[in-house]
Design a protein around this motif. Structure first.
Motif, PDB file in Angstrom:
ATOM      1  N   MET A   1      48.893  67.274  16.411  1.00 19.42           N
ATOM      2  CA  MET A   1      48.076  67.157  17.594  1.00 19.42           C
ATOM      3  C   MET A   1      46.883  68.100  17.429  1.00 19.42           C
ATOM      4  N   ASP A   2      45.729  67.665  17.854  1.00 17.57           N
ATOM      5  CA  ASP A   2      44.554  68.527  17.895  1.00 17.57           C
ATOM      6  C   ASP A   2      44.399  69.101  19.292  1.00 17.57           C
ATOM      7  N   ILE A   3      44.076  70.391  19.366  1.00 17.19           N
ATOM      8  CA  ILE A   3      43.762  71.002  20.655  1.00 17.19           C
ATOM      9  C   ILE A   3      42.302  71.428  20.631  1.00 17.19           C
ATOM     10  N   TYR A   4      41.690  71.465  21.775  1.00 14.92           N
ATOM     11  CA  TYR A   4      40.249  71.647  21.919  1.00 14.92           C
ATOM     12  C   TYR A   4      39.960  72.811  22.850  1.00 14.92           C
ATOM     13  N   ARG A   5      38.970  73.616  22.463  1.00 16.82           N
ATOM     14  CA  ARG A   5      38.497  74.696  23.339  1.00 16.82           C
ATOM     15  C   ARG A   5      36.977  74.675  23.322  1.00 16.82           C
ATOM     16  N   PHE A   6      36.378  75.101  24.409  1.00 12.09           N
ATOM     17  CA  PHE A   6      34.933  75.287  24.458  1.00 12.09           C
ATOM     18  C   PHE A   6      34.682  76.760  24.738  1.00 12.09           C
ATOM     19  N   LEU A   7      34.074  77.429  23.777  1.00 13.94           N
ATOM     20  CA  LEU A   7      33.773  78.849  23.902  1.00 13.94           C
ATOM     21  C   LEU A   7      32.363  79.001  24.446  1.00 13.94           C
ATOM     22  N   SER A   8      32.160  79.934  25.364  1.00 15.37           N
ATOM     23  CA  SER A   8      30.822  80.164  25.893  1.00 15.37           C
ATOM     24  C   SER A   8      30.640  81.643  26.213  1.00 15.37           C
ATOM     25  N   ALA A   9      29.391  82.062  26.184  1.00 14.08           N
ATOM     26  CA  ALA A   9      29.056  83.453  26.490  1.00 14.08           C
ATOM     27  C   ALA A   9      27.542  83.572  26.525  1.00 14.08           C
ATOM     28  N   ASP A  10      27.057  84.744  26.922  1.00 14.81           N
ATOM     29  CA  ASP A  10      25.635  85.019  26.815  1.00 14.81           C
ATOM     30  C   ASP A  10      25.228  84.922  25.353  1.00 14.81           C
ATOM     31  N   ASP A  11      23.962  84.625  25.111  1.00 17.74           N
ATOM     32  CA  ASP A  11      23.451  84.497  23.748  1.00 17.74           C
ATOM     33  C   ASP A  11      23.228  85.889  23.156  1.00 17.74           C
ATOM     34  N   ASP A  12      24.334  86.507  22.736  1.00 20.48           N
ATOM     35  CA  ASP A  12      24.269  87.826  22.103  1.00 20.48           C
ATOM     36  C   ASP A  12      25.415  87.930  21.095  1.00 20.48           C
ATOM     37  N   GLY A  26      42.157  80.140  12.794  1.00 22.58           N
ATOM     38  CA  GLY A  26      42.458  78.784  12.349  1.00 22.58           C
ATOM     39  C   GLY A  26      41.746  77.679  13.102  1.00 22.58           C
ATOM     40  N   TRP A  27      40.902  78.027  14.070  1.00 24.67           N
ATOM     41  CA  TRP A  27      40.120  77.019  14.775  1.00 24.67           C
ATOM     42  C   TRP A  27      38.976  76.558  13.878  1.00 24.67           C
ATOM     43  N   VAL A  28      38.501  75.333  14.080  1.00 21.64           N
ATOM     44  CA  VAL A  28      37.433  74.748  13.282  1.00 21.64           C
ATOM     45  C   VAL A  28      36.310  74.326  14.222  1.00 21.64           C
ATOM     46  N   GLN A  53      44.342  72.038  14.652  1.00 18.02           N
ATOM     47  CA  GLN A  53      45.469  71.128  14.495  1.00 18.02           C
ATOM     48  C   GLN A  53      46.751  71.940  14.564  1.00 18.02           C
ATOM     49  N   VAL A  54      47.676  71.511  15.421  1.00 15.37           N
ATOM     50  CA  VAL A  54      48.947  72.211  15.607  1.00 15.37           C
ATOM     51  C   VAL A  54      50.092  71.226  15.392  1.00 15.37           C
ATOM     52  N   ALA A  55      51.267  71.773  15.168  1.00 18.56           N
ATOM     53  CA  ALA A  55      52.455  70.936  14.989  1.00 18.56           C
ATOM     54  C   ALA A  55      52.648  70.055  16.219  1.00 18.56           C
ATOM     55  N   ASP A  56      53.158  68.859  15.979  1.00 14.90           N
ATOM     56  CA  ASP A  56      53.413  67.969  17.112  1.00 14.90           C
ATOM     57  C   ASP A  56      54.367  68.639  18.086  1.00 14.90           C
ATOM     58  N   GLN A  57      53.942  68.681  19.314  1.00 14.39           N
ATOM     59  CA  GLN A  57      54.726  69.286  20.384  1.00 14.39           C
ATOM     60  C   GLN A  57      54.196  68.743  21.702  1.00 14.39           C
ATOM     61  N   PRO A  58      54.964  68.797  22.726  1.00 17.70           N
ATOM     62  CA  PRO A  58      54.493  68.282  24.012  1.00 17.70           C
ATOM     63  C   PRO A  58      53.299  69.092  24.518  1.00 17.70           C
ATOM     64  N   ARG A  63      50.063  75.783  29.710  1.00 17.47           N
ATOM     65  CA  ARG A  63      50.190  76.664  28.550  1.00 17.47           C
ATOM     66  C   ARG A  63      48.795  77.045  28.039  1.00 17.47           C
ATOM     67  N   LYS A  64      48.628  78.318  27.671  1.00 17.49           N
ATOM     68  CA  LYS A  64      47.348  78.750  27.085  1.00 17.49           C
ATOM     69  C   LYS A  64      47.136  78.024  25.761  1.00 17.49           C
ATOM     70  N   LEU A  65      45.918  77.566  25.537  1.00 20.38           N
ATOM     71  CA  LEU A  65      45.639  76.860  24.289  1.00 20.38           C
ATOM     72  C   LEU A  65      45.825  77.758  23.076  1.00 20.38           C
TER      73      LEU A  65
END
Length: 69
Positions: A1-12, A26-28, A53-58, A63-65
Motif C-alpha cells: 500500500m502507498d501512503i501519502y503526506r503533504f509537507l508544508s512550511a514557510d519558505d525557509d 524512506g518517503w519518496v 510504500q508500506v506492507a499491506d495492512q488495513p 493512525r499517524k501516517l
C-alpha cells in the motif's frame, strides 16, 4: 500500500529539513514542490507531496501516517 503526506512550511530552511527528514525515513518525492504567497502572514509558503510504500495492512484514518512501516 502507498501512503501519502503533504509537507508544508514557510519558505525557509525548516521546510528543507522537514523534506530531508522524510526522505531519510524512506518517503519518496511525489510531484513537484508548490509555492504560494500567504497574504495573512506576508510570507511565501511551500509544500511537497511525499509517498511511502508500506506492507499491506488495513488503513486506519486515526493512525499517524508516520506510524506505518
Amino acid at each position: 500500500m502507498d501512503i501519502y503526506r503533504f509537507l508544508s512550511a514557510d519558505d525557509d530552511s525548516s521546510f528543507c529539513h522537514k523534506v530531508t527528514k522524510a526522505l531519510a525515513e524512506g518517503w519518496v518525492l511525489y510531484g513537484e514542490p508548490k509555492y504560494c504567497f500567504d497574504p495573512d502572514a506576508g510570507k511565501m509558503r511551500c509544500g511537497q507531496a511525499v509517498i511511502k510504500q508500506v506492507a499491506d495492512q488495513p488503513y486506519d484514518p486515526d493512525r499517524k501516517l508516520t506510524d506505518y512501516e
